[in-house]
Design a protein around this motif. Structure first.
Motif, PDB file in Angstrom:
ATOM      1  N   GLU A 181      44.014  38.656  45.223  1.00 48.10           N
ATOM      2  CA  GLU A 181      43.458  37.529  45.978  1.00 48.10           C
ATOM      3  C   GLU A 181      42.165  37.019  45.363  1.00 48.10           C
ATOM      4  OE1 GLU A 181      41.280  41.091  47.660  1.00 48.10           O
ATOM      5  OE2 GLU A 181      43.256  40.628  46.802  1.00 48.10           O
ATOM      6  N   ALA A 182      41.637  37.711  44.364  1.00 50.94           N
ATOM      7  CA  ALA A 182      40.337  37.398  43.779  1.00 50.94           C
ATOM      8  C   ALA A 182      40.358  36.076  43.010  1.00 50.94           C
ATOM      9  CB  ALA A 182      39.887  38.532  42.861  1.00 50.94           C
ATOM     10  N   VAL A 242      38.431  33.552  39.965  1.00 50.96           N
ATOM     11  CA  VAL A 242      37.834  33.754  38.648  1.00 50.96           C
ATOM     12  C   VAL A 242      36.377  34.143  38.784  1.00 50.96           C
ATOM     13  CG1 VAL A 242      37.146  32.600  36.521  1.00 50.96           C
ATOM     14  CG2 VAL A 242      39.446  32.240  37.441  1.00 50.96           C
ATOM     15  N   SER A 243      35.657  33.473  39.668  1.00 49.90           N
ATOM     16  CA  SER A 243      34.243  33.775  39.880  1.00 49.90           C
ATOM     17  C   SER A 243      34.048  35.216  40.348  1.00 49.90           C
ATOM     18  CB  SER A 243      33.649  32.807  40.907  1.00 49.90           C
ATOM     19  OG  SER A 243      32.316  33.168  41.220  1.00 49.90           O
ATOM     20  N   GLN A 244      34.874  35.658  41.273  1.00 49.86           N
ATOM     21  CA  GLN A 244      34.763  37.039  41.753  1.00 49.86           C
ATOM     22  C   GLN A 244      35.090  38.031  40.656  1.00 49.86           C
ATOM     23  OE1 GLN A 244      37.432  36.543  45.121  1.00 49.86           O
ATOM     24  NE2 GLN A 244      35.736  36.714  46.578  1.00 49.86           N
ATOM     25  N   ALA A 245      36.058  37.706  39.817  1.00 44.44           N
ATOM     26  CA  ALA A 245      36.406  38.580  38.696  1.00 44.44           C
ATOM     27  C   ALA A 245      35.228  38.700  37.736  1.00 44.44           C
ATOM     28  CB  ALA A 245      37.638  38.039  37.976  1.00 44.44           C
ATOM     29  N   GLN A 246      34.575  37.605  37.463  1.00 40.44           N
ATOM     30  CA  GLN A 246      33.408  37.634  36.580  1.00 40.44           C
ATOM     31  C   GLN A 246      32.286  38.473  37.184  1.00 40.44           C
ATOM     32  OE1 GLN A 246      32.915  33.373  36.297  1.00 40.44           O
ATOM     33  NE2 GLN A 246      34.117  33.237  34.388  1.00 40.44           N
ATOM     34  N   GLN A 247      32.084  38.365  38.486  1.00 36.81           N
ATOM     35  CA  GLN A 247      31.061  39.160  39.158  1.00 36.81           C
ATOM     36  C   GLN A 247      31.394  40.650  39.107  1.00 36.81           C
ATOM     37  OE1 GLN A 247      29.686  37.596  43.121  1.00 36.81           O
ATOM     38  NE2 GLN A 247      31.078  35.904  42.631  1.00 36.81           N
ATOM     39  N   ILE A 268      43.543  44.190  37.952  1.00 40.33           N
ATOM     40  CA  ILE A 268      43.909  43.391  39.119  1.00 40.33           C
ATOM     41  C   ILE A 268      45.052  44.135  39.790  1.00 40.33           C
ATOM     42  CG2 ILE A 268      44.796  41.203  39.984  1.00 40.33           C
ATOM     43  CD1 ILE A 268      42.033  40.915  38.823  1.00 40.33           C
ATOM     44  N   HIS A 269      44.804  44.620  41.010  1.00 37.49           N
ATOM     45  CA  HIS A 269      45.842  45.440  41.640  1.00 37.49           C
ATOM     46  C   HIS A 269      46.736  44.619  42.562  1.00 37.49           C
ATOM     47  CE1 HIS A 269      42.554  45.945  44.754  1.00 37.49           C
ATOM     48  NE2 HIS A 269      43.592  45.729  45.547  1.00 37.49           N
ATOM     49  N   ARG A 279      46.621  33.043  40.007  1.00 39.71           N
ATOM     50  CA  ARG A 279      45.237  33.544  39.967  1.00 39.71           C
ATOM     51  C   ARG A 279      45.062  34.574  38.847  1.00 39.71           C
ATOM     52  NH1 ARG A 279      46.001  32.976  45.563  1.00 39.71           N
ATOM     53  NH2 ARG A 279      46.653  35.148  45.804  1.00 39.71           N
ATOM     54  N   ILE A 280      46.051  35.438  38.681  1.00 39.14           N
ATOM     55  CA  ILE A 280      45.998  36.436  37.613  1.00 39.14           C
ATOM     56  C   ILE A 280      45.932  35.744  36.252  1.00 39.14           C
ATOM     57  CG2 ILE A 280      47.362  38.184  36.405  1.00 39.14           C
ATOM     58  CD1 ILE A 280      48.383  39.050  39.222  1.00 39.14           C
TER      59      ILE A 280
END
Length: 344
Positions: free
Chosen positions: A119-120, A122-127, A139-140, A162-163
């Motif tokens: 559900e993440a 791109v911004s959250q992934a970078q954080q 990414i689970h 999103r992935i």
């Protein structure tokens, strides 16, 4: 902490179908234990150890901070890569950042994987990557856990898109992993069209998050208790259609499971439940000793199979029987092909 407590109390099953794999002994292996190398090649992921500590903990305050610190020190001492549990808790509550940051503090130069759900953004992934100086991001996928979780998600639209966006945007490799219900050939085919670096099959047969979440429900969803693609099957199905790195996890409890995972096609193996149990029972020293013994056992078995490195295990013959053979046959595979390989 609920998840950790229930993971230990519910334990791990033996439904991975690894027990349906029999290795073929080589009486003339033409090598010795000293000739065995555990060095692996995992493409863009650049793992160095064939075993890694898979995602478990974080976001539970002081107790998970201590546990993550212990795991990080053990990873540093043994040279293993390590993944943290989902960092979404810290993105929602900055006070939980320390439960993850401790890993990089204790293991400043190690290979550490961050972790978020599908559900993440791109911004959250970078954080998440920035939070722990991650070398890669998991990414689970946890549809069954979310559906069983009383407060879980019920909508999984857009996950693949999103992935793909995260894999394209990050400067570190992205690993897609299941959380214990396996990745089928059909799902792997979809993921192969994205820019991810690896798939961690996270197969059925180990820690069962449906069982864990059912412990937290008033009305249990019993139909999810035995739902999923067994780990042994998932390795084979993913390996067929995904040409990059394939990681095996889900109920790998000891060195023989790890060796069988390599024989079926895995590039590296991740342990979570088995390491968690050892950490809680034997502490840091006990976990480090257990990892050393696991590596020693792998070298011993590789010697008996005549395989000087993990990649050579993929050409070792093995007999697939019982439920595993039937499952694969029904899915269009020929189990006999594994029995007649030649390890040259």
């Amino acid at each position: 902490m609920d998840h950790i407590r229930f993971a230990v109390s519910t334990g791990q099953g033996r439904e991975t179908m690894f027990d349906d794999v029999r290795l073929v002994h080589q009486a003339l292996p033409s090598l010795g234990v000293e000739d065995i190398s555990l060095h692996i090649r995992t493409g863009d992921l650049k793992l160095e150890s064939p075993v890694f500590i898979n995602a478990m903990t974080g976001g539970g305050g002081t107790e998970t901070t201590k546990l993550n610190g212990l795991l990080a020190r053990a990873a540093k001492e043994t040279g293993l890569a390590m993944a943290v549990g989902s960092q979404m808790a810290a993105l929602k509550d900055p006070a939980e950042r320390t439960t993850y940051e401790i890993v990089r503090k204790e293991n400043p130069d190690g290979f550490i994987m961050g972790n978020l759900g599908s559900e993440a953004s791109v911004s959250q992934a970078q954080q998440a990557v920035e939070m722990i100086g991650a070398n890669a991001l998991q990414i689970h996928l946890n549809v069954i856990q979310e559906l069983t979780m009383p407060e879980g998600d019920r909508d999984f639209k857009g996950a693949l898109e999103r992935i793909a966006a995260i894999a394209e945007s990050l400067h570190v490799p992205v690993v897609v992993k299941e959380t214990g219900f396996g990745i089928s050939r059909e799902a792997a085919e979809k993921l192969a069209n994205t820019g991810i670096a690896a798939i961690d099959v996270g197969g059925f047969g180990g820690t069962n998050f449906a069982s864990i979440e059912n412990e937290r429900r008033a009305r249990k969803l019993s139909y999810f208790q035995d739902w999923g693609v067994p780990t042994a099957v998932s390795i084979i199905e993913v390996k067929e259609v995904f040409r990059k790195t394939v990681l095996a996890s889900g109920g790998i409890q000891h060195a023989q499971d790890a060796i069988k995972a390599f024989v079926l096609g895995a590039d590296a193996v991740g342990l979570a439940g088995a390491f968690l149990k050892q950490a809680l029972e034997g502490g840091e020293k006990g976990l480090i000793e257990e990892i050393g013994l696991l590596q020693e056992d792998m070298r011993m078995m590789m010697t008996a199979l005549g395989a000087a490195e993990p990649a050579r295990l993929r050409s070792c013959p093995a007999i697939l029987s019982g439920g595993l053979s039937h499952y694969l046959t029904m899915r269009g595979y020929n189990p006999a092909m594994y029995a007649n390989r030649t390890n040259n």
